[in-house]
Design a protein around this motif. Structure first.
Motif, PDB file in Angstrom:
ATOM      1  N   ARG A 165     -28.157  -2.650  -7.776  1.00 37.99           N
ATOM      2  CA  ARG A 165     -27.989  -3.511  -6.593  1.00 37.99           C
ATOM      3  C   ARG A 165     -27.986  -4.982  -6.992  1.00 37.99           C
ATOM      4  O   ARG A 165     -27.250  -5.788  -6.417  1.00 37.99           O
ATOM      5  N   ALA A 166     -28.799  -5.336  -7.974  1.00 33.14           N
ATOM      6  CA  ALA A 166     -28.833  -6.725  -8.445  1.00 33.14           C
ATOM      7  C   ALA A 166     -27.479  -7.134  -9.030  1.00 33.14           C
ATOM      8  O   ALA A 166     -27.042  -8.275  -8.850  1.00 33.14           O
ATOM      9  N   PHE A 167     -26.827  -6.204  -9.705  1.00 38.31           N
ATOM     10  CA  PHE A 167     -25.489  -6.514 -10.228  1.00 38.31           C
ATOM     11  C   PHE A 167     -24.507  -6.772  -9.095  1.00 38.31           C
ATOM     12  O   PHE A 167     -23.629  -7.618  -9.209  1.00 38.31           O
ATOM     13  N   TRP A 168     -24.640  -6.042  -7.987  1.00 42.15           N
ATOM     14  CA  TRP A 168     -23.764  -6.293  -6.848  1.00 42.15           C
ATOM     15  C   TRP A 168     -24.022  -7.679  -6.266  1.00 42.15           C
ATOM     16  O   TRP A 168     -23.100  -8.342  -5.797  1.00 42.15           O
ATOM     17  N   VAL A 169     -25.271  -8.127  -6.321  1.00 46.20           N
ATOM     18  CA  VAL A 169     -25.590  -9.487  -5.873  1.00 46.20           C
ATOM     19  C   VAL A 169     -24.916 -10.505  -6.808  1.00 46.20           C
ATOM     20  O   VAL A 169     -24.377 -11.525  -6.350  1.00 46.20           O
ATOM     21  N   ILE A 170     -24.937 -10.217  -8.093  1.00 40.78           N
ATOM     22  CA  ILE A 170     -24.268 -11.107  -9.053  1.00 40.78           C
ATOM     23  C   ILE A 170     -22.777 -11.181  -8.748  1.00 40.78           C
ATOM     24  O   ILE A 170     -22.185 -12.267  -8.741  1.00 40.78           O
ATOM     25  N   TRP A 171     -22.150 -10.033  -8.494  1.00 42.06           N
ATOM     26  CA  TRP A 171     -20.719 -10.034  -8.173  1.00 42.06           C
ATOM     27  C   TRP A 171     -20.459 -10.816  -6.889  1.00 42.06           C
ATOM     28  O   TRP A 171     -19.463 -11.537  -6.763  1.00 42.06           O
ATOM     29  N   ALA A 172     -21.341 -10.668  -5.890  1.00 43.67           N
ATOM     30  CA  ALA A 172     -21.173 -11.388  -4.626  1.00 43.67           C
ATOM     31  C   ALA A 172     -21.346 -12.894  -4.824  1.00 43.67           C
ATOM     32  O   ALA A 172     -20.695 -13.693  -4.137  1.00 43.67           O
TER      33      ALA A 172
ATOM     34  N   ALA B 250     -17.336 -12.254 -17.041  1.00 40.74           N
ATOM     35  CA  ALA B 250     -16.996 -11.195 -16.078  1.00 40.74           C
ATOM     36  C   ALA B 250     -16.870  -9.847 -16.790  1.00 40.74           C
ATOM     37  O   ALA B 250     -17.348  -8.825 -16.273  1.00 40.74           O
ATOM     38  N   VAL B 251     -16.262  -9.833 -17.956  1.00 37.36           N
ATOM     39  CA  VAL B 251     -16.125  -8.573 -18.708  1.00 37.36           C
ATOM     40  C   VAL B 251     -17.493  -8.059 -19.145  1.00 37.36           C
ATOM     41  O   VAL B 251     -17.793  -6.870 -19.004  1.00 37.36           O
ATOM     42  N   LEU B 252     -18.333  -8.959 -19.665  1.00 32.32           N
ATOM     43  CA  LEU B 252     -19.673  -8.526 -20.086  1.00 32.32           C
ATOM     44  C   LEU B 252     -20.491  -7.993 -18.914  1.00 32.32           C
ATOM     45  O   LEU B 252     -21.135  -6.944 -19.023  1.00 32.32           O
ATOM     46  N   ILE B 253     -20.452  -8.697 -17.784  1.00 33.11           N
ATOM     47  CA  ILE B 253     -21.186  -8.238 -16.608  1.00 33.11           C
ATOM     48  C   ILE B 253     -20.627  -6.895 -16.145  1.00 33.11           C
ATOM     49  O   ILE B 253     -21.377  -6.000 -15.759  1.00 33.11           O
ATOM     50  N   GLY B 254     -19.302  -6.744 -16.206  1.00 31.66           N
ATOM     51  CA  GLY B 254     -18.686  -5.475 -15.808  1.00 31.66           C
ATOM     52  C   GLY B 254     -19.123  -4.317 -16.675  1.00 31.66           C
ATOM     53  O   GLY B 254     -19.456  -3.238 -16.162  1.00 31.66           O
ATOM     54  N   ILE B 255     -19.135  -4.514 -17.988  1.00 27.78           N
ATOM     55  CA  ILE B 255     -19.563  -3.446 -18.897  1.00 27.78           C
ATOM     56  C   ILE B 255     -21.030  -3.094 -18.653  1.00 27.78           C
ATOM     57  O   ILE B 255     -21.392  -1.916 -18.568  1.00 27.78           O
ATOM     58  N   LEU B 256     -21.869  -4.121 -18.538  1.00 27.01           N
ATOM     59  CA  LEU B 256     -23.292  -3.867 -18.288  1.00 27.01           C
ATOM     60  C   LEU B 256     -23.515  -3.179 -16.943  1.00 27.01           C
ATOM     61  O   LEU B 256     -24.342  -2.266 -16.837  1.00 27.01           O
ATOM     62  N   HIS B 257     -22.767  -3.595 -15.928  1.00 26.65           N
ATOM     63  CA  HIS B 257     -22.926  -2.988 -14.613  1.00 26.65           C
ATOM     64  C   HIS B 257     -22.545  -1.504 -14.649  1.00 26.65           C
ATOM     65  O   HIS B 257     -23.240  -0.663 -14.065  1.00 26.65           O
ATOM     66  N   ARG B 258     -21.473  -1.174 -15.325  1.00 24.47           N
ATOM     67  CA  ARG B 258     -21.079   0.238 -15.444  1.00 24.47           C
ATOM     68  C   ARG B 258     -22.161   1.049 -16.132  1.00 24.47           C
ATOM     69  O   ARG B 258     -22.458   2.182 -15.735  1.00 24.47           O
ATOM     70  N   MET B 259     -22.755   0.484 -17.182  1.00 27.48           N
ATOM     71  CA  MET B 259     -23.801   1.199 -17.905  1.00 27.48           C
ATOM     72  C   MET B 259     -25.024   1.399 -17.013  1.00 27.48           C
ATOM     73  O   MET B 259     -25.588   2.496 -16.958  1.00 27.48           O
ATOM     74  N   VAL B 260     -25.443   0.344 -16.318  1.00 24.27           N
ATOM     75  CA  VAL B 260     -26.607   0.451 -15.438  1.00 24.27           C
ATOM     76  C   VAL B 260     -26.327   1.448 -14.319  1.00 24.27           C
ATOM     77  O   VAL B 260     -27.205   2.231 -13.937  1.00 24.27           O
ATOM     78  N   ASN B 261     -25.111   1.446 -13.797  1.00 22.58           N
ATOM     79  CA  ASN B 261     -24.744   2.395 -12.749  1.00 22.58           C
ATOM     80  C   ASN B 261     -24.872   3.825 -13.260  1.00 22.58           C
ATOM     81  O   ASN B 261     -25.366   4.698 -12.551  1.00 22.58           O
TER      82      ASN B 261
END
Length: 185
Positions: A18-25, A86-97
């Motif tokens: 959820r925190a990653f979704w806040v980062i994306w927002a 953005a790419v790093l956050i995306g990769i990390l978000h996928r892993m956390v998901n």
């Protein structure tokens, strides 16, 4: 009755997801702030200086006063820099998901670690080359007054990438040993 350690960890990963979704927002706000700071840097510096010193702020490039080609080059370099994060956050978000869904030691996670490592190894070289090339082009166009190339490569980022690439192999070997152990019991 208390939750198991596994359920507690998954709960934390769900919160982190959820925190990653806040980062994306928040990304549009961060981009706006970066744009604002970039376009007002020379005026901000001039305000902080007095008298003759304030004239020195004019050497700070303002992308809004550049030629059309200069603006395209400048904002392309800006977008390239933002895309790194953005790419790093995306990769990390996928892993956390994946972790939040209980899939920690799976091949997709290992591939994510591998690609993040490669990205971190390659990025400092790409950044240095593109920054020097754009700086030189802006100097040739007359949009900046000085060409001061910087050939520094962020060695710590490269080292972090190499570490992640090695970690992928260590985790892969640990998974193999665990599966062999599970088969022998």
């Amino acid at each position: 009755m208390g939750k198991s350690v596994r359920e507690q960890r998954q709960l934390w990963f769900r919160r982190l997801d959820r925190a990653f979704w806040v980062i994306w927002a928040a990304l549009p706000v961060v981009l706006w702030l970066a744009y604002y700071r970039t376009t007002t840097a020379s005026a901000t510096i001039a305000e902080s200086l007095t008298g003759e010193q304030a004239k020195c702020a004019a050497i700070v490039a303002n992308p809004l006063t550049m030629s059309a080609k200069g603006q395209v080059l400048f904002w392309s370099l800006f977008a390239l820099g933002v895309s790194f994060y953005a790419v790093l956050i995306g990769i990390l978000h996928r892993m956390v998901n994946r972790f939040a869904n209980g899939r920690i030691f799976v091949s997709e996670t290992l591939q994510g670690v591998w690609w993040m490592g490669i990205f971190l190894v390659v990025w400092p070289f790409v950044e240095t080359i593109t920054t020097v090339a754009v700086s030189y082009a802006l100097y040739q166009l007359g949009d900046v007054k000085f060409f001061l190339p910087s050939y520094g490569v962020d060695v710590s980022t490269v080292a972090g990438g190499v570490f992640l690439m090695a970690l992928k192999f260590v985790l892969e070997h640990a998974i193999l040993l665990q599966s062999e152990n599970d088969l022998t019991i």
